[in-house]
Design an enzyme around this catalytic site. Structure first.
Site, mmCIF file in Angstrom:
data_model
loop_
_atom_site.group_PDB
_atom_site.id
_atom_site.type_symbol
_atom_site.label_atom_id
_atom_site.label_comp_id
_atom_site.label_asym_id
_atom_site.label_seq_id
_atom_site.Cartn_x
_atom_site.Cartn_y
_atom_site.Cartn_z
ATOM 1 N N SER A 44 0.889 -1.206 -0.331
ATOM 2 C CA SER A 44 0.233 0.106 -0.047
ATOM 3 C C SER A 44 0.648 1.594 0.281
ATOM 4 C CB SER A 44 -0.828 0.036 1.169
ATOM 5 O OG SER A 44 -2.031 -1.010 0.520
ATOM 6 N N LYS A 47 0.028 3.670 -2.996
ATOM 7 C CA LYS A 47 -1.411 5.223 -2.501
ATOM 8 C C LYS A 47 -0.413 6.267 -2.122
ATOM 9 C CE LYS A 47 -4.642 2.127 -0.604
ATOM 10 N NZ LYS A 47 -3.950 0.781 -0.084
ATOM 11 N N SER A 104 -5.925 3.304 4.273
ATOM 12 C CA SER A 104 -5.848 2.823 2.746
ATOM 13 C C SER A 104 -6.509 2.072 2.409
ATOM 14 C CB SER A 104 -4.550 1.330 3.693
ATOM 15 O OG SER A 104 -3.854 1.534 2.612
#
Length: 302
Positions: A44, A47, A104
């Site tokens: 993640s 992101k 997230s």
């Protein structure tokens, strides 16, 4: 001055998925590197770039924080971590940014990508192009979430480059990564980055985890007017990852203090590791043609 108690935490350099780098965000000096150019799954941390692109669109007038994003079936079907909005429900761009940075949320990341570019695939092509323009020469993105895909690869060095660019280019939005929690319609959404609460000076950036990638974290901390960025990829668990990042930041600031007093020292020396594996050391070992075989085996990209 030390920030935390974990400077003596166990090194992770022998972990098979591990890669790490510690960078002085102001000068660009690489203070520590382990497999920094080896390809890794980002999870993640992806992101950070997903949001960088959104900040860029807002700055250019192509997107407004007050715009509303409508959830598509594809976005709503993303696996956790997610916010859980249903198909057809809407969320503002401002709230989307907040829940992506903290929870997230995969569903919201895909919805944001679709809203900006028309499709996640088109957005990811833009992400990869932006990564190249920032100097992330070994990164490719095929989704906006960081969910496992063998085509989506990055390096610790590239993530450090991205982190520096985020702080440099969008200081007005960087604060979102420092929020311990984000309030969404009365719901307090906690940040997955526990170092925000446990390590003084840390004000971002982003965690990640998948079984394939391991535990990842890009963290930034400022102390006495200096900012350091630590990136750890492929940690075996959250505590080991967080402890390693703490060690790197803690020791990095301590090394800078010692240097200011005239003591020439390195991060690895203070961590009792075999050598300080920064760019200069690796270049020197390569020039020597032999050097320490154990050092070279650990650090050369595979």
């Amino acid at each position: 001055m030390l920030l935390g108690p974990a400077a003596s935490a166990k090194s992770l350099y022998a972990e098979p998925k591990y890669a790490a780098i510690l960078v002085n965000a102001d000068s660009g000096e690489v203070m520590y590197a382990r497999q920094a150019d080896a390809p890794r799954l980002p999870a993640s941390i992806t992101k950070v770039l997903t949001l960088y692109m959104a900040f860029d669109a807002i700055t250019k007038g192509q997107l407004r924080e007050t715009d509303y994003i409508t959830m598509t079936a594809r976005a709503a079907a993303q696996p956790p971590s997610k916010l859980g909005l249903r198909v057809g429900e809407q969320i503002s761009v401002r709230d989307a940014i907040g829940v992506i940075a903290t929870r997230s949320a995969n569903d919201i990341a895909v919805a944001l990508a679709e809203h900006i570019a028309g499709s996640e695939a088109a957005y990811c092509a833009m992400m990869t192009a932006k990564a190249r323009s920032l100097g992330m020469t070994k990164s490719t993105f095929v989704n906006a979430t960081g969910l496992p895909d063998k085509r989506q690869l990055t390096t610790a060095r590239d993530i450090a480059t991205l982190s520096r660019a985020l702080i440099r280019d969008f200081p007005q939005y960087y604060y979102v990564f420092s929020k311990v929690a984000y309030d969404f319609e009365g719901q307090s959404i906690g940040n997955h980055n526990h170092l925000l609460k446990t390590l003084p000076g840390v004000d971002g950036i982003k965690t990640g985890f998948t079984n394939a990638a391991g535990f990842t974290l890009a963290a930034s901390a400022a102390h006495d007017g200096v900012r350091l960025i630590a990136v750890v990829l492929g940690g075996p668990n959250r505590l080991a990852r967080d402890g390693n990042v703490t060690s790197l930041l803690d020791t990095g600031f301590d090394v800078l203090t010692k240097r200011s007093r005239g003591q020439m020292t390195t991060v690895s020396a203070n961590l009792s590791e075999i050598d300080d594996l920064n760019d200069q050391t690796l270049e020197h070992l390569a020039e020597q043609g032999s050097g320490d075989d154990e050092v070279l085996a650990v650090t050369r990209p595979r």
